[in-house]
Design a protein around this motif. Structure first.
Motif, PDB file in Angstrom:
ATOM      1  N   UNK A   6       0.832  -1.205   0.000  1.00 60.03           N
ATOM      2  CA  UNK A   6       0.000   0.000   0.000  1.00 60.03           C
ATOM      3  C   UNK A   6       0.867   1.256   0.000  1.00 60.03           C
ATOM      4  N   UNK A   7       1.866   1.277   0.876  1.00 61.15           N
ATOM      5  CA  UNK A   7       2.717   2.460   0.983  1.00 61.15           C
ATOM      6  C   UNK A   7       3.510   2.715  -0.293  1.00 61.15           C
ATOM      7  N   UNK A   8       4.030   1.626  -0.899  1.00 59.96           N
ATOM      8  CA  UNK A   8       4.819   1.793  -2.121  1.00 59.96           C
ATOM      9  C   UNK A   8       3.921   2.258  -3.262  1.00 59.96           C
ATOM     10  N   UNK A   9       2.703   1.713  -3.336  1.00 60.65           N
ATOM     11  CA  UNK A   9       1.762   2.147  -4.369  1.00 60.65           C
ATOM     12  C   UNK A   9       1.476   3.642  -4.233  1.00 60.65           C
ATOM     13  N   UNK A  10       1.184   4.062  -3.002  1.00 58.61           N
ATOM     14  CA  UNK A  10       0.837   5.468  -2.782  1.00 58.61           C
ATOM     15  C   UNK A  10       2.030   6.378  -3.043  1.00 58.61           C
ATOM     16  N   UNK A  11       3.206   5.951  -2.600  1.00 50.46           N
ATOM     17  CA  UNK A  11       4.365   6.819  -2.721  1.00 50.46           C
ATOM     18  C   UNK A  11       4.948   6.848  -4.122  1.00 50.46           C
ATOM     19  N   UNK A  12       4.801   5.751  -4.863  1.00 47.94           N
ATOM     20  CA  UNK A  12       5.487   5.649  -6.144  1.00 47.94           C
ATOM     21  C   UNK A  12       4.585   6.043  -7.308  1.00 47.94           C
ATOM     22  N   UNK A  13       3.325   5.632  -7.249  1.00 44.50           N
ATOM     23  CA  UNK A  13       2.395   5.964  -8.322  1.00 44.50           C
ATOM     24  C   UNK A  13       1.530   7.120  -7.843  1.00 44.50           C
ATOM     25  N   UNK A  14       1.989   8.330  -8.122  1.00 46.70           N
ATOM     26  CA  UNK A  14       1.421   9.516  -7.488  1.00 46.70           C
ATOM     27  C   UNK A  14      -0.087   9.679  -7.636  1.00 46.70           C
ATOM     28  N   UNK A  58      -2.335   7.634  -7.400  1.00 48.57           N
ATOM     29  CA  UNK A  58      -3.036   6.783  -6.426  1.00 48.57           C
ATOM     30  C   UNK A  58      -2.832   7.262  -4.999  1.00 48.57           C
ATOM     31  N   UNK A  59      -1.898   8.201  -4.824  1.00 48.70           N
ATOM     32  CA  UNK A  59      -1.518   8.616  -3.480  1.00 48.70           C
ATOM     33  C   UNK A  59      -2.715   9.092  -2.664  1.00 48.70           C
ATOM     34  N   UNK A  60      -3.427  10.047  -3.241  1.00 47.95           N
ATOM     35  CA  UNK A  60      -4.518  10.647  -2.478  1.00 47.95           C
ATOM     36  C   UNK A  60      -5.610   9.654  -2.092  1.00 47.95           C
ATOM     37  N   UNK A  61      -6.198   8.935  -3.070  1.00 51.49           N
ATOM     38  CA  UNK A  61      -7.235   7.972  -2.666  1.00 51.49           C
ATOM     39  C   UNK A  61      -6.755   6.945  -1.648  1.00 51.49           C
ATOM     40  N   UNK A  62      -5.581   6.361  -1.891  1.00 49.76           N
ATOM     41  CA  UNK A  62      -5.101   5.295  -0.999  1.00 49.76           C
ATOM     42  C   UNK A  62      -4.835   5.826   0.403  1.00 49.76           C
ATOM     43  N   UNK A  63      -4.151   6.960   0.478  1.00 48.95           N
ATOM     44  CA  UNK A  63      -3.778   7.433   1.804  1.00 48.95           C
ATOM     45  C   UNK A  63      -4.970   7.999   2.577  1.00 48.95           C
ATOM     46  N   UNK A  64      -5.979   8.532   1.847  1.00 49.47           N
ATOM     47  CA  UNK A  64      -7.162   9.002   2.579  1.00 49.47           C
ATOM     48  C   UNK A  64      -7.900   7.804   3.207  1.00 49.47           C
ATOM     49  N   UNK A  65      -7.875   6.661   2.479  1.00 52.00           N
ATOM     50  CA  UNK A  65      -8.467   5.452   3.039  1.00 52.00           C
ATOM     51  C   UNK A  65      -7.709   5.035   4.301  1.00 52.00           C
ATOM     52  N   UNK A  66      -6.384   5.111   4.241  1.00 49.23           N
ATOM     53  CA  UNK A  66      -5.566   4.768   5.404  1.00 49.23           C
ATOM     54  C   UNK A  66      -5.857   5.730   6.558  1.00 49.23           C
ATOM     55  N   UNK A  67      -6.018   7.013   6.221  1.00 50.73           N
ATOM     56  CA  UNK A  67      -6.348   8.002   7.256  1.00 50.73           C
ATOM     57  C   UNK A  67      -7.651   7.633   7.944  1.00 50.73           C
ATOM     58  N   UNK A  68      -8.622   7.193   7.127  1.00 54.26           N
ATOM     59  CA  UNK A  68      -9.919   6.835   7.697  1.00 54.26           C
ATOM     60  C   UNK A  68      -9.756   5.678   8.686  1.00 54.26           C
ATOM     61  N   UNK A  69      -8.927   4.689   8.306  1.00 52.95           N
ATOM     62  CA  UNK A  69      -8.685   3.570   9.213  1.00 52.95           C
ATOM     63  C   UNK A  69      -7.951   4.037  10.473  1.00 52.95           C
ATOM     64  N   UNK A  70      -7.042   4.983  10.273  1.00 51.45           N
ATOM     65  CA  UNK A  70      -6.260   5.453  11.411  1.00 51.45           C
ATOM     66  C   UNK A  70      -7.092   6.270  12.386  1.00 51.45           C
ATOM     67  N   UNK A  71      -8.232   6.755  11.903  1.00 46.55           N
ATOM     68  CA  UNK A  71      -9.072   7.557  12.782  1.00 46.55           C
ATOM     69  C   UNK A  71      -9.619   6.716  13.933  1.00 46.55           C
TER      70      UNK A  71
END
Lengths: 290, 334
Positions: A110-118, A120-133
Motif C-alpha cells: 500500500x505504501x509503495x503504491x501510494x508513494x510511487x504511483x502519485x 493513487x496517493x490521495x485515494x489510498x492514503x485518505x483510506x488509510x487516514x480513515x482507518x487510522x481515525x
C-alpha cells in the motif's frame, strides 16, 4: 541481477554486511536480540522443556503456589503454569510474528503504491487516514468480533489495525528515495517503472519498515493479551499469554502467580523486541536517534 | 556550413504547476523552460551556461524526455521523442544518456559497481551473462577504474571514482548523445581536470556528442565547441566558443563574462556587474526577459520580446539592440 564477477580476494563490504557489523556493537540491539532469541528457543523447544501437559487438569493440584514440582504454581484447573506459559508463548509469538509479516507485506504494497504511483496517493492514503481515525485496539476488537475468535482472525484483526501506520512509514521513505538521482539514472537507462520500484526504490526505503515491524511485533503480543482478556482472542483451552491472564483474573487475590508470571513473560518479550527495534533504528535510521 | 543535427528542441516549454489552496484549488505554474529552441550538432560539445534556476538542468532532462514537456517537440535523429510510446522511448534510451552532478546520489548504494553498469545491458536484454561480464570489465578499463571495482559498493569509492562509474554506466550502451549535467561541479578542482580529460578522450574514441551543462564558465570554455547562454528558461545567445568569450553579443553574456575572476588584479576587465535577482519563473516579465536587469535597456525592450536572430558571425542572439547594432561596443576596459 547477476553478481558480475566474484573474486574472494577482493570481496568487499556490502551495505548489509556493514549494517550487521554495526549492529553487533550496538548494546541495545544485542540485549534485545539475546532476549528475543532466548524466548524463541524456549518456545521452540516447549515440547521438551515443559514438565507437564499444559492442558492436563487435575482437581487435586488446583491453585498450588509455586513449589519444587510446580515451579510457577498451578491454575484453578490444576494445570501447570510453567507448561502453559511455554506453550502459550508459541501462540502469542506466532500471532506477533505473523501480524508483523502480514503488516509488512500489506504496508509495503500500500505504501509503495501510494508513494510511487502519485495519482493513487490521495485515494489510498485518505483510506488509510480513515482507518487510522479509529484507535487501533478498537479496530482490532471490531474486526475480531465480526470474524469470530480464532488465531487466524486475531492475526487478521491486528494486521488490519497496524497496516495504516506502516503504509505511511513506507510511503514516506519511498517519497524520499524516488527523488534520488540513481532512480533517475535507472529511468535514463530505460528501466521500467516496476524495475525502478523493486530494484532501486524499495531496497533503499525499507530501513524504517524493519524498525516499525519490531514495534508491531511487540504491540501485537500486547494486543493479543488485551483481546484475550476481553474474550475475543484465541479460544480456550489452548493457552496464550493473554488467555492465561484472563483466566487468572478471578483468582488474583488468592493465586496471584497465575497472572503475575504471564504478565512478566509479556513484559520480557516486549522489552526484548523494543530494545531490538531501538538498536535497529539507531543503525538503520541515524536521523531518528535521540 | 552544414552540420548533421543530433538533437533539436523546437519551442520546448515546461511548466511546473503547483496546486495551491486546500478547497479552492488554483494552479500556479512556474515556466522553467519557455519556448526553447536549440540544436546540437553531431560530434560537438555544446556548453549550456546560465545562473542557478534558469532552467539548464530542466533543459537537459527535457531533451532526453526524462521529464515530459508541456509543449513543443524534441527531434532526436529526426524522430520526435515526444510522440514515442513508452516502449519506443525506452529502447531509444540506448542512444542518449546522462551523467549526473552528484556522484554520491547517482549510484544505488545497494548495488555493486558491476551490477550498476551491467543493469544497462540487462534492461535492454543485450548479451548473455558471460558477455555482460566482459563488457562491464571493458567499461571499467575505458573509464580507468581498476577491474576489482566490479564487486565493490559505491561507498567504498571517492567522488571522482564514483563519477567514473557514472560515466561508465552512461556509456555502457554506446550512446551517441550524452547530457553532462554539472558533471564535474561537485568535484575537487584537481579531480575536475581528470574527469574533463576523460570526457574529452571518450568523446574522441566513441564519437560522442555532448550537451555540457555547467555554471562554471572556465570549464565550459575549455571543453565546448559552441556555447549557449540561458536566461530565465530561454536561450539568449549561441555562438562558437571563441566568438562568445571574446565578442559576447548579448548584454547578459557580457555581464556573465565580467563575473569570471581574473588571475591578476591589473588584468583588464569589462565591468558591468549584474544587479538584482533573476525574475521569478512564476511571473515572467513581458517583453525582453532580461530588461529588468539590462544596463542598456530601452522602451521597446519592455514591450517586445526579441527573437533569437542570426548575427553576421554565425551566432544567434536575442536582443533588439544587438540586432540593429546600437549596443555599446563590448571592450575589456570600458
Amino acid at each position: 541481477m547477476s553478481a558480475v564477477i566474484s573474486d574472494p580476494a577482493t570481496a568487499s563490504q556490502s551495505p548489509t554486511w556493514h549494517v550487521a557489523s554495526r549492529l553487533v556493537h550496538n548494546r541495545s540491539f544485542m540485549i534485545g536480540a539475546g532476549l528475543v532469541l532466548a524466548i524463541a528457543l524456549l518456545t521452540l523447544f516447549a515440547g521438551w522443556l515443559a514438565p507437564f501437559d499444559p492442558l492436563r487438569s487435575s482437581f487435586r493440584t488446583r491453585l498450588r503456589p509455586p513449589d519444587a514440582t510446580y515451579w510457577l504454581g498451578t491454575d484453578h484447573f490444576g494445570r501447570d503454569i510453567l507448561s502453559r506459559l511455554l506453550f502459550g508463548a508459541r501462540i502469542s509469538l506466532t500471532i506477533g510474528l505473523l501480524t508483523a509479516l502480514a503488516t509488512g507485506v500489506a504496508g509495503t504494497l500500500i505504501g509503495a503504491t501510494a508513494g510511487f504511483f502519485r495519482p493513487l496517493d490521495n485515494p489510498v492514503m485518505r483510506l488509510m487516514d480513515a482507518l487510522m481515525a479509529f484507535p487501533a485496539i478498537l479496530l482490532a476488537i471490531a474486526v475480531a468480533a465480526v470474524l469470530g475468535a480464532s488465531v487466524p482472525n486475531v492475526i487478521i484483526a491486528l494486521a488490519v489495525a497496524t497496516t495504516p501506520h506502516t503504509a505511511r512509514i513506507v510511503r514516506a521513505s519511498v517519497l524520499i528515495v524516488r527523488e534520488q538521482e540513481f532512480v533517475e539514472a535507472a529511468r535514463a537507462l530505460g528501466a521500467t517503472e516496476l524495475r525502478v520500484l523493486f530494484r532501486h526504490v524499495l531496497p533503499n526505503a525499507l530501513g524504517p519498515l524493519i524498525v516499525r515491524l519490531t514495534y508491531v511485533f511487540a504491540t501485537a503480543i500486547l494486543a493479543e493479551a488485551a483481546l484475550s482478556f476481553i474474550g475475543v482472542g484465541p479460544p480456550p483451552p489452548a493457552p496464550s499469554f493473554g488467555s492465561i491472564i484472563a483466566q487468572g483474573r478471578d483468582f488474583i487475590a488468592e493465586a496471584p502467580w497465575i497472572t503475575i508470571f504471564p504478565g512478566f513473560a509479556i513484559m520480557v518479550s516486549v522489552l526484548g523486541l523494543n530494545l531490538l527495534g531501538d538498536g535497529l533504528r539507531d543503525v538503520l535510521d541515524p536521523r531518528m536517534r535521540t | 556550413m552544414t552540420f548533421e543535427t543530433v538533437i533539436e528542441a523546437r519551442g520546448v516549454t515546461k511548466v511546473f504547476s503547483t496546486q495551491r489552496g486546500l478547497f479552492r484549488r488554483r494552479s500556479v505554474g512556474a515556466r522553467a523552460v519557455d519556448g526553447l529552441n536549440l540544436t546540437v550538432r553531431s560530434g560537438e560539445t555544446l556548453g549550456l551556461v546560465g545562473e542557478s534556476g534558469c532552467g539548464k538542468s530542466t533543459t537537459g532532462r527535457l531533451l532526453l524526455r526524462l521529464i515530459e514537456p508541456t509543449a513543443g517537440s524534441v527531434l532526436f535523429n529526426g524522430r520526435d521523442l515526444t510522440e514515442l510510446s513508452t516502449g519506443e522511448l525506452r529502447s531509444s534510451r540506448r542512444q542518449m544518456q546522462i551523467i549526473f552532478q552528484d556522484p554520491y546520489g547517482s549510484l544505488n548504494p545497494r548495488m555493486t559497481i558491476g551490477d550498476a553498469i551491467a543493469e544497462a545491458y540487462i534492461i535492454h536484454g543485450i548479451g548473455d551473462r558471460a558477455s555482460r561480464q566482459r563488457w562491464v570489465l571493458e567499461m571499467l578499463d575505458l573509464v580507468r577504474l581498476p577491474r576489482s571495482a566490479v564487486t565493490r559498493y559505491p561507498h567504498e569509492f571517492s567522488g571522482g571514482q564514483r563519477q567514473r562509474v557514472g560515466i561508465a554506466r552512461a556509456l555502457a550502451l554506446k550512446p551517441n548523445f550524452v547530457v553532462c549535467d554539472e558533471a564535474v561541479s561537485a568535484l575537487d578542482v584537481s579531480v575536475q581536470a581528470q574527469i574533463i580529460n576523460l570526457l574529452q578522450d571518450l568523446q574522441n574514441e566513441l564519437k560522442l556528442t555532448y550537451l555540457f551543462i555547467s555554471h562554471n564558465l572556465s570549464v565550459v570554455r575549455h571543453i565546448s565547441d559552441r556555447v549557449a547562454v540561458m536566461y530565465l528558461g530561454r536561450i539568449v545567445e549561441i555562438a562558437d566558443v571563441d566568438a562568445l568569450f571574446t565578442r559576447p553579443a548579448h548584454p547578459y553574456t557580457q555581464a556573465l563574462l565580467s563575473a569570471i575572476p581574473r588571475s591578476h588584479p591589473d588584468e583588464p576587465r569589462h565591468r558591468h556587474p549584474l544587479t538584482g535577482d533573476l525574475p521569478s519563473a512564476l511571473a515572467i516579465p513581458k517583453g525582453c526577459r532580461f530588461a529588468s536587469r539590462c544596463p542598456f535597456v530601452q522602451n521597446r525592450c519592455r514591450t517586445f520580446d526579441p527573437p533569437l536572430d542570426p548575427t553576421p558571425d554565425h551566432s544567434l542572439v536575442a536582443c533588439h539592440r544587438a540586432a540593429d547594432g546600437t549596443l555599446p561596443a563590448y571592450s575589456l576596459n570600458s
